[in-house]
Design an enzyme around this catalytic site. Structure first.
Site, PDB file in Angstrom:
ATOM      1  N   ASP A  13      50.420  74.213  23.685  1.00 48.90           N
ATOM      2  CA  ASP A  13      51.659  74.907  24.262  1.00 48.90           C
ATOM      3  C   ASP A  13      51.299  76.243  24.951  1.00 48.90           C
ATOM      4  O   ASP A  13      52.405  77.106  24.870  1.00 48.90           O
ATOM      5  CB  ASP A  13      52.441  75.010  23.171  1.00 48.90           C
ATOM      6  CG  ASP A  13      52.651  73.709  22.330  1.00 48.90           C
ATOM      7  OD1 ASP A  13      52.488  72.708  22.860  1.00 48.90           O
ATOM      8  OD2 ASP A  13      52.720  73.688  20.967  1.00 48.90           O
ATOM      9  N   GLU A  14      50.122  76.228  25.610  1.00 52.63           N
ATOM     10  CA  GLU A  14      50.091  77.510  26.427  1.00 52.63           C
ATOM     11  C   GLU A  14      51.010  77.514  27.701  1.00 52.63           C
ATOM     12  O   GLU A  14      51.128  78.699  28.541  1.00 52.63           O
ATOM     13  CB  GLU A  14      48.824  77.795  26.774  1.00 52.63           C
ATOM     14  CG  GLU A  14      47.765  77.782  25.448  1.00 52.63           C
ATOM     15  CD  GLU A  14      47.258  76.513  25.029  1.00 52.63           C
ATOM     16  OE1 GLU A  14      47.810  75.552  25.537  1.00 52.63           O
ATOM     17  OE2 GLU A  14      46.301  76.454  23.909  1.00 52.63           O
ATOM     18  N   GLY A  15      51.385  76.387  28.144  1.00 48.53           N
ATOM     19  CA  GLY A  15      52.071  76.227  29.503  1.00 48.53           C
ATOM     20  C   GLY A  15      51.166  75.350  30.475  1.00 48.53           C
ATOM     21  O   GLY A  15      51.404  75.809  31.674  1.00 48.53           O
ATOM     22  N   ASN A  38      50.961  62.775  21.384  1.00 50.23           N
ATOM     23  CA  ASN A  38      51.229  64.065  20.653  1.00 50.23           C
ATOM     24  C   ASN A  38      51.492  65.498  21.630  1.00 50.23           C
ATOM     25  O   ASN A  38      51.977  66.536  20.996  1.00 50.23           O
ATOM     26  CB  ASN A  38      50.003  64.188  19.746  1.00 50.23           C
ATOM     27  CG  ASN A  38      48.422  64.459  20.406  1.00 50.23           C
ATOM     28  OD1 ASN A  38      48.449  63.871  21.593  1.00 50.23           O
ATOM     29  ND2 ASN A  38      47.280  64.816  19.777  1.00 50.23           N
ATOM     30  N   GLY A  40      53.178  67.649  24.427  1.00 51.24           N
ATOM     31  CA  GLY A  40      54.432  68.051  24.762  1.00 51.24           C
ATOM     32  C   GLY A  40      54.391  69.020  25.972  1.00 51.24           C
ATOM     33  O   GLY A  40      54.126  70.082  25.620  1.00 51.24           O
ATOM     34  N   HIS A  41      54.616  68.640  27.218  1.00 49.07           N
ATOM     35  CA  HIS A  41      54.477  69.492  28.312  1.00 49.07           C
ATOM     36  C   HIS A  41      55.813  69.715  28.884  1.00 49.07           C
ATOM     37  O   HIS A  41      56.202  68.720  29.429  1.00 49.07           O
ATOM     38  CB  HIS A  41      53.321  69.256  29.274  1.00 49.07           C
ATOM     39  CG  HIS A  41      52.041  68.934  28.453  1.00 49.07           C
ATOM     40  ND1 HIS A  41      50.955  68.303  29.433  1.00 49.07           N
ATOM     41  CD2 HIS A  41      51.381  69.089  27.512  1.00 49.07           C
ATOM     42  CE1 HIS A  41      49.898  68.136  28.611  1.00 49.07           C
ATOM     43  NE2 HIS A  41      50.334  68.934  27.657  1.00 49.07           N
ATOM     44  N   GLN A 223      46.733  69.314  24.232  1.00 54.05           N
ATOM     45  CA  GLN A 223      46.121  70.040  23.141  1.00 54.05           C
ATOM     46  C   GLN A 223      45.283  71.370  23.579  1.00 54.05           C
ATOM     47  O   GLN A 223      45.655  71.721  24.614  1.00 54.05           O
ATOM     48  CB  GLN A 223      45.493  69.023  21.989  1.00 54.05           C
ATOM     49  CG  GLN A 223      45.912  68.448  21.228  1.00 54.05           C
ATOM     50  CD  GLN A 223      46.519  67.110  22.139  1.00 54.05           C
ATOM     51  OE1 GLN A 223      45.615  66.378  22.837  1.00 54.05           O
ATOM     52  NE2 GLN A 223      47.782  66.708  22.365  1.00 54.05           N
ATOM     53  N   GLY A 301      59.847  69.184  17.800  1.00 52.91           N
ATOM     54  CA  GLY A 301      60.998  70.262  17.454  1.00 52.91           C
ATOM     55  C   GLY A 301      60.516  71.285  16.467  1.00 52.91           C
ATOM     56  O   GLY A 301      61.501  72.121  16.122  1.00 52.91           O
ATOM     57  N   PRO A 303      59.534  74.461  14.640  1.00 49.92           N
ATOM     58  CA  PRO A 303      59.358  75.938  15.056  1.00 49.92           C
ATOM     59  C   PRO A 303      58.030  76.240  15.170  1.00 49.92           C
ATOM     60  O   PRO A 303      57.220  75.877  13.975  1.00 49.92           O
ATOM     61  CB  PRO A 303      60.135  76.808  13.922  1.00 49.92           C
ATOM     62  CG  PRO A 303      60.614  75.945  12.832  1.00 49.92           C
ATOM     63  CD  PRO A 303      60.100  74.332  13.274  1.00 49.92           C
ATOM     64  N   GLY A 414      57.950  83.523  34.026  1.00 50.21           N
ATOM     65  CA  GLY A 414      58.768  82.733  33.584  1.00 50.21           C
ATOM     66  C   GLY A 414      58.806  81.208  33.637  1.00 50.21           C
ATOM     67  O   GLY A 414      57.439  80.883  34.212  1.00 50.21           O
TER      68      GLY A 414
HETATM   69  P1  GDP Z   1      52.129  72.978  27.403  1.00 52.87           P
HETATM   70  O1  GDP Z   1      51.962  72.101  26.194  1.00 52.87           O
HETATM   71  O2  GDP Z   1      50.647  73.662  27.050  1.00 52.87           O
HETATM   72  O3  GDP Z   1      52.329  72.181  28.396  1.00 52.87           O
HETATM   73  O4  GDP Z   1      52.983  74.056  26.807  1.00 52.87           O
HETATM   74  P2  GDP Z   1      54.616  73.546  26.472  1.00 52.87           P
HETATM   75  O5  GDP Z   1      55.258  72.989  27.564  1.00 52.87           O
HETATM   76  O6  GDP Z   1      54.552  72.941  25.168  1.00 52.87           O
HETATM   77  O7  GDP Z   1      55.262  74.984  26.032  1.00 52.87           O
HETATM   78  C1  GDP Z   1      55.148  76.023  27.142  1.00 52.87           C
HETATM   79  C2  GDP Z   1      56.507  76.456  27.311  1.00 52.87           C
HETATM   80  O8  GDP Z   1      56.749  77.464  28.072  1.00 52.87           O
HETATM   81  C3  GDP Z   1      57.418  75.649  28.149  1.00 52.87           C
HETATM   82  O9  GDP Z   1      58.684  75.708  27.700  1.00 52.87           O
HETATM   83  C4  GDP Z   1      57.398  76.249  29.345  1.00 52.87           C
HETATM   84  O10 GDP Z   1      58.649  75.865  30.414  1.00 52.87           O
HETATM   85  C5  GDP Z   1      57.261  77.693  29.095  1.00 52.87           C
HETATM   86  N1  GDP Z   1      56.608  78.448  30.007  1.00 52.87           N
HETATM   87  C6  GDP Z   1      55.533  78.205  30.910  1.00 52.87           C
HETATM   88  N2  GDP Z   1      54.956  79.441  31.668  1.00 52.87           N
HETATM   89  C7  GDP Z   1      56.100  80.291  31.136  1.00 52.87           C
HETATM   90  C8  GDP Z   1      56.310  81.831  31.485  1.00 52.87           C
HETATM   91  O11 GDP Z   1      55.197  82.281  32.377  1.00 52.87           O
HETATM   92  N3  GDP Z   1      57.148  82.513  31.200  1.00 52.87           N
HETATM   93  C9  GDP Z   1      58.186  81.787  30.273  1.00 52.87           C
HETATM   94  N4  GDP Z   1      59.110  82.750  29.846  1.00 52.87           N
HETATM   95  N5  GDP Z   1      57.952  80.635  29.911  1.00 52.87           N
HETATM   96  C10 GDP Z   1      56.898  79.760  30.353  1.00 52.87           C
HETATM   97  P1  IMO Z   2      50.104  70.275  23.634  1.00 54.08           P
HETATM   98  O1  IMO Z   2      49.486  69.325  24.842  1.00 54.08           O
HETATM   99  C1  IMO Z   2      50.295  71.975  19.848  1.00 54.08           C
HETATM  100  C2  IMO Z   2      48.706  69.706  16.446  1.00 54.08           C
HETATM  101  C3  IMO Z   2      49.656  68.953  15.462  1.00 54.08           C
HETATM  102  C4  IMO Z   2      48.462  69.320  14.284  1.00 54.08           C
HETATM  103  C5  IMO Z   2      47.236  68.920  14.755  1.00 54.08           C
HETATM  104  C6  IMO Z   2      47.109  67.300  14.762  1.00 54.08           C
HETATM  105  O2  IMO Z   2      51.596  70.235  23.777  1.00 54.08           O
HETATM  106  O3  IMO Z   2      49.579  71.408  23.624  1.00 54.08           O
HETATM  107  P2  IMO Z   2      47.466  65.070  15.853  1.00 54.08           P
HETATM  108  O4  IMO Z   2      49.025  64.474  15.739  1.00 54.08           O
HETATM  109  O5  IMO Z   2      47.018  65.353  17.215  1.00 54.08           O
HETATM  110  O6  IMO Z   2      46.754  64.299  15.004  1.00 54.08           O
HETATM  111  O7  IMO Z   2      48.132  66.545  14.967  1.00 54.08           O
HETATM  112  O8  IMO Z   2      47.423  69.096  15.982  1.00 54.08           O
HETATM  113  N1  IMO Z   2      48.918  69.323  17.956  1.00 54.08           N
HETATM  114  C7  IMO Z   2      49.450  70.197  18.777  1.00 54.08           C
HETATM  115  N2  IMO Z   2      49.818  71.465  18.555  1.00 54.08           N
HETATM  116  N3  IMO Z   2      50.480  71.280  21.036  1.00 54.08           N
HETATM  117  C8  IMO Z   2      49.837  70.008  21.213  1.00 54.08           C
HETATM  118  O9  IMO Z   2      49.897  69.496  22.314  1.00 54.08           O
HETATM  119  C9  IMO Z   2      49.535  69.297  20.096  1.00 54.08           C
HETATM  120  N4  IMO Z   2      49.116  68.235  19.890  1.00 54.08           N
HETATM  121  C10 IMO Z   2      48.702  68.148  18.619  1.00 54.08           C
HETATM  122  O10 IMO Z   2      50.612  70.056  15.476  1.00 54.08           O
HETATM  123  O11 IMO Z   2      48.560  70.337  13.797  1.00 54.08           O
HETATM  124 MG    MG Z   3      53.080  71.363  24.400  1.00 58.72          MG
END
Ligand code: GDP
Ligand code: IMO
Ligand code: MG
Length: 428
Positions: A13-15, A38, A40-41, A223, A301, A303, A414
């Site tokens: 979830d780094e973006g 698994n 979520g982007h 991941q 969903g 936290p 952002g």
């Molecule tokens: P991913 O799984 O690595 O693709 O990351 P996620 O989409 O799960 O979570 C990243 C969240 O941060 C998303 O809701 C993006 O829209 C948001 N995001 C990405 N880059 C930035 C940024 O530079 N600033 C802010 N405020 N939000 C960002």
């Molecule tokens: P993105 O691509 C954050 C975590 C789960 C759990 C572990 C194993 O959005 O960064 P799994 O269902 O893969 O066997 O679960 O890995 N996990 C993630 N955490 N972002 C993800 O994907 C993840 N995909 C799996 O929460 O701890």
């Molecule tokens: Mg994600």
């Protein structure tokens, strides 16, 4: 720069989705090489939010060919739900291609993921419950079902029967659950086979030929580094290889063809699910990061657990992935803090660790050693050059850069596509 790998540097979830979307307009192919739904982007384009789980984020860019590589595990129902939802919103998904060697998530593996977690109780991993772990386990045990099996009915039936002979024993005898019928599985597969068939190609051949022709290919990880089954915080990991080397295994493109590795690093740290997390904040500061950064899982969903930047993890990501460039995201979320703590090393029972401890027990007991950097209060969301950032935000980036040992080429300010500062071209 024809072949670029994009990975997550922390626990996900780094973006990555936003970063892929940013680069896609300059890329011919975007390849998902590991994981499944698994992931979520979230990608925000002109204020419109798209949440992608199984499809490569490049699907949102017209002209870019999205590829699901052999290293991915596919839930067909999710694949077509996602395609249909995008089509309704006017996104053309007709360019999508899928590897014949990718494995399929079966109904019994979805069930097994959930019942295993329930069975583990307080020792659970906190998986996403999508059947990812059991599907990769089947792949390694050589009882997996692959995309190409869909197109040979008798082979498919034999494979499903063989797998269920064992799985049903486990479901009944260990977990006290009802059995899964062979036809239930076959019916689900048959429902999608005809729709899938035209998308299936030899993706390894396709990508290597594209590189021969001078096309650009971006490999987008799901991941992240510390969730890697080999290099992450095992057993609190996912079951695939999200590090840079996984791009080769999961696509059929060899390591000698990779030119650049971009790692996405959040300006602080988050984790979903169980497992060690040295800089985790269980106080108001953690809540502040969660609220300001909207840190709730895109997939489940849940936290997200929040903490400060950990540069021991950053350095480790540099080493394991051979990072050439970092993209730091969410710097805007740190705006308004008087001081920004950055973890520079760990204390484990009185011993200082500058690198990730070798043993899991040490990592579980690691206490962060912080350096406190001065914060900034100016809104940075409209900054588009490094020089426009407040001096303290610049210093934060420069200090993190020193500590992680690789250059920070871009900074997210952002969620929007254009809310980015590109210091050095990410594509070379
Ligand atoms: P991913 O799984 O690595 O693709 O990351 P996620 O989409 O799960 O979570 C990243 C969240 O941060 C998303 O809701 C993006 O829209 C948001 N995001 C990405 N880059 C930035 C940024 O530079 N600033 C802010 N405020 N939000 C960002
Ligand atoms: P993105 O691509 C954050 C975590 C789960 C759990 C572990 C194993 O959005 O960064 P799994 O269902 O893969 O066997 O679960 O890995 N996990 C993630 N955490 N972002 C993800 O994907 C993840 N995909 C799996 O929460 O701890
Ligand atoms: Mg994600």
């Amino acid at each position: 720069m024809p072949a670029i790998v994009l990975v997550g540097a922390q626990w996900g979830d780094e973006g990555k989705g936003k970063a892929t979307d940013l680069l896609s307009s300059r890329i011919d192919y975007v390849v998902k090489f590991n994981g499944g739904n698994n992931a979520g982007h979230t990608v925000v384009i002109d204020g419109e939010k798209y949440a992608l789980h199984l499809l490569p984020s490049g699907i949102l860019t017209p002209g870019c060919i999205p590829v699901i590589g052999n290293g991915v595990v596919i839930d067909l129902a999710v694949l077509f739900e996602e395609i249909d939802a995008l089509n309704i919103r006017g996104v053309d998904t007709s360019r999508l291609v899928v590897s014949a060697n990718a494995h399929l998530i079966t109904p019994y593996n979805r069930v097994l993921d959930r019942v295993t977690e329930r069975f583990l109780g307080s020792r659970k991993l906190g998986t996403t419950g999508r059947g990812i772990g059991p599907t990769y386990a089947d792949k390694m045990s050589r009882v997996g079902i692959r995309v190409q099996d869909l197109f040979d009915e008798s082979i498919l039936r034999q494979k499903v029967e063989a797998a269920l002979a064992v799985k049903n024993q486990i479901l009944i005898k260990i977990y006290n659950r009802r059995i899964v019928e062979v036809d239930e599985v076959l019916d689900e597969f048959k429902k999608y086979a005809d729709r899938l068939r035209p998308m299936v190609v030899d993706t390894g051949l396709l990508l290597n030929t594209a590189l021969d022709e001078g096309k650009t290919v971006l490999f987008e990880a799901g991941q992240a580094t510390l969730l890697d089954v080999d290099h992450g915080t095992y057993p609190f990991v996912t079951s695939s290889s999200p590090t840079a080397a996984g791009a080769c295994i999961g696509s059929g493109v060899p390591p000698t063809r990779i030119d650049r590795v971009i790692a996405i690093l959040k300006a602080y740290t988050t984790r979903v699910g169980e497992g060690p997390f040295p800089t985790e904040l269980l106080d108001d500061s953690g809540e502040l990061l969660r609220k300001t950064g909207a840190e709730y899982g895109t997939t489940t969903g849940r936290p997200r657990r929040c903490g400060w930047m950990d540069t021991v993890v950053g350095r480790y990501a540099t080493r394991v992935n051979g990072v050439t460039d970092f993209l730091v995201t969410k710097l805007d979320v740190l705006t308004g803090l008087e001081q920004v703590p950055v973890c520079v090393a760990y204390d484990v029972g009185g011993v200082r660790f500058d690198e990730m401890p070798m043993s899991q027990s040490d990592f579980h007991h690691a206490k962060p050693i912080y350096e406190n950097l001065p914060g900034w209060s100016e809104d940075i969301t409209t900054c588009r050059t490094f020089e426009e950032l407040p001096a303290n935000a610049q210093s934060y980036i420069q200090r993190v850069e020193e500590l992680i040992g690789s250059r920070i080429s871009a900074i997210g300010v952002g969620p929007g596509r254009d809310e980015i500062i590109e210091r050095h071209s990410l594509l070379g």
